[in-house]
Design a protein around this motif. Sequence first.
Motif, PDB file in Angstrom:
ATOM      1  N   UNK A 105      -6.053  14.736  59.899  1.00  0.00           N
ATOM      2  CA  UNK A 105      -5.498  15.884  59.200  1.00  0.00           C
ATOM      3  C   UNK A 105      -4.275  15.516  58.373  1.00  0.00           C
ATOM      4  N   UNK A 106      -3.520  14.525  58.802  1.00  0.00           N
ATOM      5  CA  UNK A 106      -2.379  14.089  57.995  1.00  0.00           C
ATOM      6  C   UNK A 106      -2.823  13.286  56.776  1.00  0.00           C
ATOM      7  N   UNK A 107      -3.929  12.588  56.879  1.00  0.00           N
ATOM      8  CA  UNK A 107      -4.515  11.957  55.692  1.00  0.00           C
ATOM      9  C   UNK A 107      -4.926  13.039  54.699  1.00  0.00           C
ATOM     10  N   UNK A 108      -5.526  14.092  55.220  1.00  0.00           N
ATOM     11  CA  UNK A 108      -5.966  15.190  54.353  1.00  0.00           C
ATOM     12  C   UNK A 108      -4.793  15.833  53.627  1.00  0.00           C
ATOM     13  N   UNK A 109      -3.724  16.166  54.364  1.00  0.00           N
ATOM     14  CA  UNK A 109      -2.639  16.917  53.741  1.00  0.00           C
ATOM     15  C   UNK A 109      -1.835  16.064  52.765  1.00  0.00           C
ATOM     16  N   UNK A 110      -1.767  14.744  52.986  1.00  0.00           N
ATOM     17  CA  UNK A 110      -0.948  13.892  52.117  1.00  0.00           C
ATOM     18  C   UNK A 110      -1.731  13.294  50.957  1.00  0.00           C
ATOM     19  N   UNK A 111      -3.024  13.039  51.146  1.00  0.00           N
ATOM     20  CA  UNK A 111      -3.765  12.286  50.131  1.00  0.00           C
ATOM     21  C   UNK A 111      -4.963  13.009  49.546  1.00  0.00           C
ATOM     22  N   UNK A 112      -5.472  14.026  50.209  1.00  0.00           N
ATOM     23  CA  UNK A 112      -6.736  14.620  49.777  1.00  0.00           C
ATOM     24  C   UNK A 112      -6.617  16.059  49.300  1.00  0.00           C
ATOM     25  N   UNK A 113      -5.663  16.804  49.805  1.00  0.00           N
ATOM     26  CA  UNK A 113      -5.527  18.206  49.442  1.00  0.00           C
ATOM     27  C   UNK A 113      -4.474  18.390  48.358  1.00  0.00           C
ATOM     28  N   UNK A 114      -4.870  19.073  47.296  1.00  0.00           N
ATOM     29  CA  UNK A 114      -3.922  19.359  46.226  1.00  0.00           C
ATOM     30  C   UNK A 114      -3.393  20.774  46.267  1.00  0.00           C
ATOM     31  N   UNK A 115      -3.991  21.635  47.098  1.00  0.00           N
ATOM     32  CA  UNK A 115      -3.571  23.029  47.178  1.00  0.00           C
ATOM     33  C   UNK A 115      -2.246  23.163  47.926  1.00  0.00           C
ATOM     34  N   UNK A 116      -1.547  24.285  47.718  1.00  0.00           N
ATOM     35  CA  UNK A 116      -0.261  24.497  48.397  1.00  0.00           C
ATOM     36  C   UNK A 116      -0.408  24.567  49.910  1.00  0.00           C
ATOM     37  N   UNK A 117       0.621  24.111  50.607  1.00  0.00           N
ATOM     38  CA  UNK A 117       0.708  24.250  52.054  1.00  0.00           C
ATOM     39  C   UNK A 117       2.079  24.844  52.375  1.00  0.00           C
ATOM     40  N   UNK A 118       2.173  26.173  52.440  1.00  0.00           N
ATOM     41  CA  UNK A 118       3.462  26.796  52.756  1.00  0.00           C
ATOM     42  C   UNK A 118       3.883  26.480  54.184  1.00  0.00           C
ATOM     43  N   UNK A 119       5.162  26.620  54.456  1.00  0.00           N
ATOM     44  CA  UNK A 119       5.680  26.312  55.786  1.00  0.00           C
ATOM     45  C   UNK A 119       4.997  27.173  56.848  1.00  0.00           C
ATOM     46  N   UNK A 120       4.812  28.451  56.549  1.00  0.00           N
ATOM     47  CA  UNK A 120       4.154  29.332  57.511  1.00  0.00           C
ATOM     48  C   UNK A 120       2.745  28.880  57.840  1.00  0.00           C
ATOM     49  N   UNK A 121       2.003  28.452  56.808  1.00  0.00           N
ATOM     50  CA  UNK A 121       0.651  27.949  57.032  1.00  0.00           C
ATOM     51  C   UNK A 121       0.649  26.670  57.844  1.00  0.00           C
ATOM     52  N   UNK A 122       1.628  25.795  57.588  1.00  0.00           N
ATOM     53  CA  UNK A 122       1.729  24.543  58.336  1.00  0.00           C
ATOM     54  C   UNK A 122       2.002  24.798  59.812  1.00  0.00           C
ATOM     55  N   UNK A 123       2.885  25.752  60.079  1.00  0.00           N
ATOM     56  CA  UNK A 123       3.191  26.101  61.472  1.00  0.00           C
ATOM     57  C   UNK A 123       1.968  26.700  62.151  1.00  0.00           C
ATOM     58  N   UNK A 124       1.229  27.552  61.430  1.00  0.00           N
ATOM     59  CA  UNK A 124       0.031  28.168  61.999  1.00  0.00           C
ATOM     60  C   UNK A 124      -1.011  27.123  62.356  1.00  0.00           C
ATOM     61  N   UNK A 125      -1.208  26.138  61.464  1.00  0.00           N
ATOM     62  CA  UNK A 125      -2.167  25.069  61.745  1.00  0.00           C
ATOM     63  C   UNK A 125      -1.711  24.240  62.933  1.00  0.00           C
ATOM     64  N   UNK A 126      -0.413  23.964  63.000  1.00  0.00           N
ATOM     65  CA  UNK A 126       0.108  23.194  64.124  1.00  0.00           C
ATOM     66  C   UNK A 126      -0.123  23.894  65.444  1.00  0.00           C
ATOM     67  N   UNK A 127       0.113  25.196  65.469  1.00  0.00           N
ATOM     68  CA  UNK A 127      -0.102  25.973  66.698  1.00  0.00           C
ATOM     69  C   UNK A 127      -1.581  26.006  67.063  1.00  0.00           C
ATOM     70  N   UNK A 128      -2.437  26.219  66.058  1.00  0.00           N
ATOM     71  CA  UNK A 128      -3.878  26.275  66.312  1.00  0.00           C
ATOM     72  C   UNK A 128      -4.367  24.992  66.967  1.00  0.00           C
ATOM     73  N   UNK A 129      -3.961  23.856  66.416  1.00  0.00           N
ATOM     74  CA  UNK A 129      -4.397  22.576  66.975  1.00  0.00           C
ATOM     75  C   UNK A 129      -3.827  22.339  68.367  1.00  0.00           C
ATOM     76  N   UNK A 130      -2.572  22.703  68.568  1.00  0.00           N
ATOM     77  CA  UNK A 130      -1.966  22.525  69.884  1.00  0.00           C
ATOM     78  C   UNK A 130      -2.689  23.368  70.932  1.00  0.00           C
ATOM     79  N   UNK A 131      -3.068  24.581  70.564  1.00  0.00           N
ATOM     80  CA  UNK A 131      -3.750  25.476  71.504  1.00  0.00           C
ATOM     81  C   UNK A 131      -5.128  24.938  71.872  1.00  0.00           C
ATOM     82  N   UNK A 132      -5.938  24.589  70.865  1.00  0.00           N
ATOM     83  CA  UNK A 132      -7.296  24.132  71.165  1.00  0.00           C
ATOM     84  C   UNK A 132      -7.302  22.776  71.851  1.00  0.00           C
TER      85      UNK A 132
END
Length: 273
Positions: A105-132
């Motif tokens: 996922x860090x490869x994706x966010x740094x090298x593959x995704x060009x769309x915005x990643x707001x701080x709120x979205x980043x926190x939400x993804x972090x929580x989702x992954x931690x939970x699952x």
Amino acid sequence: MPNQQGNPNDPRSEVSKKKDHIARGDYTPTHVGKATFFLLRGIEPLLQYSILARGLGTSLIHRVGLRTLPPGLPAHSGVSLIDGLGLSPYRLILLGMAVGAAVKQNIWVTALSGEPMPVGGAVAVGILNAVFNSISTYAFLLTATSASTETEFPQPALLIGSSLYVVGILTELVAEIQRKRFKANPNNKGKAYTGGLWSYARHINYGGYTLWRAGYAMVGGGYTLGALVGAFFAWDFTNRAIPVLNEYCEKRYGAAWEKFKKDTPYKLLPFIY
């Protein structure tokens, strides 16, 4: 969630935009958001290690009368970095899955995704992954739900789940790399990528994600948990993510997208759905 209102490159209805987690057609830099995403995903495996090696949270489990597995004999691989973790082979595999998911996922966010990643979205993804990830880890530790119920190693659930994980995460990563390379060519501007792995399913990256999530859960909590987690993500993708992305692609690519749907009938997983 990204603010997609007023985005001239996204012709969808406002209802669809609100259901999407990505601002389609928007390439505004969001360095702080992506750095937050990278940091949260990078440190999350430490949480899984604390649970697996230190029993984080197990005291609460014991207080309600549930039992957990003994730690097991530490692995002896001959690699000091691995052996120094003090984890059994099974627990090492679970930790490796958390690390692999974070790296991907860090490869994706740094090298593959060009769309915005707001701080709120980043926190939400972090929580989702931690939970699952934690659900899978705690399911493994609980004697009532653990996939490690047999004396011999490796167990069938571990073999099947690990296979699903590897196939799924590589499918997702390779598909995204293929699309990134296509989009990087100026001659392909305004075109939908329909080659490579995408020729087998129109949203093959979502299919890969579903597979590795199901595999991860299966390794921790066995076939039932694997099926439940896989079904959850398959439901979410087929009822939310795919319809809103399909609307975007229909309006952005027109006849080319209709041809792609005809040539590639499967949406999520080849020969299945």
